[in-house]
Scaffold this active site. Structure first.
Site, PDB file in Angstrom:
ATOM      1  N   LYS A 186      -1.491  -9.515   2.032  1.00  0.00           N
ATOM      2  CA  LYS A 186      -0.918  -9.164   3.481  1.00  0.00           C
ATOM      3  C   LYS A 186      -1.842  -8.271   4.011  1.00  0.00           C
ATOM      4  CE  LYS A 186       2.870  -6.237   3.721  1.00  0.00           C
ATOM      5  NZ  LYS A 186       2.172  -5.208   4.533  1.00  0.00           N
ATOM      6  N   ASP A 188      -0.771  -6.269  -0.783  1.00  0.00           N
ATOM      7  CA  ASP A 188      -1.321  -5.639   0.496  1.00  0.00           C
ATOM      8  C   ASP A 188      -3.078  -5.555   0.173  1.00  0.00           C
ATOM      9  OD1 ASP A 188       0.607  -5.264   2.335  1.00  0.00           O
ATOM     10  OD2 ASP A 188       0.759  -3.047   1.820  1.00  0.00           O
ATOM     11  N   GLU A 235       7.990  -4.215  11.444  1.00  0.00           N
ATOM     12  CA  GLU A 235       8.338  -2.914  10.888  1.00  0.00           C
ATOM     13  C   GLU A 235       8.295  -2.029  12.208  1.00  0.00           C
ATOM     14  OE1 GLU A 235       6.938   0.745   7.923  1.00  0.00           O
ATOM     15  OE2 GLU A 235       5.801  -1.148   7.909  1.00  0.00           O
ATOM     16  N   ASP A 268       0.765  -1.260  -0.048  1.00  0.00           N
ATOM     17  CA  ASP A 268       0.012   0.010  -0.011  1.00  0.00           C
ATOM     18  C   ASP A 268       0.773   1.293  -0.077  1.00  0.00           C
ATOM     19  OD1 ASP A 268       0.922   0.030   2.708  1.00  0.00           O
ATOM     20  OD2 ASP A 268      -0.844  -0.293   3.559  1.00  0.00           O
TER      21      ASP A 268
END
Length: 270
Positions: free
Chosen positions: A110, A82, A174, A43
């Site tokens: 995802k 995504d 992340e 994204d």
């Protein structure tokens, strides 16, 4: 074509997995030639390509469009796509929208957050699932490190285990502390893919615009491996100067009628 078991075997052998984003066919083709293992159509297309202010503006149609473009440029590589914001709030919704991404060319879908029930539903429906913990760009307005306290780290650790038990095939971590990422990597079966999570994850992912130097902003988690933005700016600037100075196009860039066709044309239109 690779499948998820390929990367599980790489984890077991201790081989690092190379992941990078792509959003179009030419970039995907270059990345395949460069030898990456997985392409992520993230994204991040929203802020890097489409000019959106935030990842939550990305639509399902945007994602399907760019996944299809990447697949056309990279026929045989494993692609993770995504699910965008608010497209996986319930199992039935997640399954329906994942079908759209799979039809566009994604091998794996995802989504962000600790939602084991979504993983179970997608897995039961035959989808490979990549989960995403730590910084969640769709849900966090301010992009900052996560898991900085013992309690927060323990929560992320427990969430990772729950997602693994539900059947995830990959886990993106992340902007989390390296120590936490290392513990998670050892504790779960699925390969971990880090971005700003240190060197002890099973693989790494970066945004192609960041690593290639298209993005102007500097990020602590990123290393610039090129200066594509500066090179493109210089090339367009040189072109603009040549056009304004009458230096482009030159004679070698022009096409001409054959002599007999030119004579015939001039007789038709004196």
């Amino acid at each position: 074509m690779s499948n998820a078991s390929t990367f599980l075997d790489m984890k077991r052998r201790g081989e690092k997995i190379v992941v990078v984003t792509a959003y179009d066919a030419p970039t995907a083709r270059i990345e395949v030639e460069a030898g990456v293992d997985i392409i992520l159509v993230g994204d991040s297309v929203g802020v890097n390509i489409l000019g959106y202010a935030h990842e939550c503006e990305v639509t399902l149609a945007d994602m399907a469009h760019h996944i299809a473009a990447v697949r056309r440029g990279a026929r045989d590589i494993y692609i993770i796509g995504d699910l965008p914001y608010a497209t996986y709030d319930a199992p039935e919704q997640a399954i329906k929208n994942s079908r759209i991404l799979r039809e566009a060319g994604a091998d794996c879908v995802k989504f962000e957050g600790a939602q084991p029930e979504i993983v179970r539903a997608l897995t039961a429906a035959g989808f490979d699932v990549c989960c995403h913990l730590g910084l969640e760009s769709q849900h966090h307005d301010v992009k900052r490190r996560q898991g900085k306290t013992a309690q927060a780290a323990a929560k992320l650790y427990d969430d990772a285990l729950a997602l693994d038990a539900a059947g995830q095939k990959f886990l993106v971590l992340e902007l989390v502390p390296q120590e936490l990422a290392a513990r998670v990597t050892r504790a779960i079966s699925a390969p971990t893919i880090g971005i700003g999570a240190g060197a002890e994850t099973d693989g790494q992912v970066l945004v192609v615009n960041d690593l290639a130097g298209v993005t102007a902003r500097e990020f602590k988690h990123n290393r610039r491996y090129g200066a594509v933005g500066a090179a493109l700016r210089d090339a367009v600037g040189a072109y603009a100067r040549d056009v304004r100075a009458g230096l482009f196009p030159a004679e070698e860039h022009a096409f001409h009628l054959a002599d007999d066709e030119r004579t015939a044309f001039e007789s038709l239109r004196p």
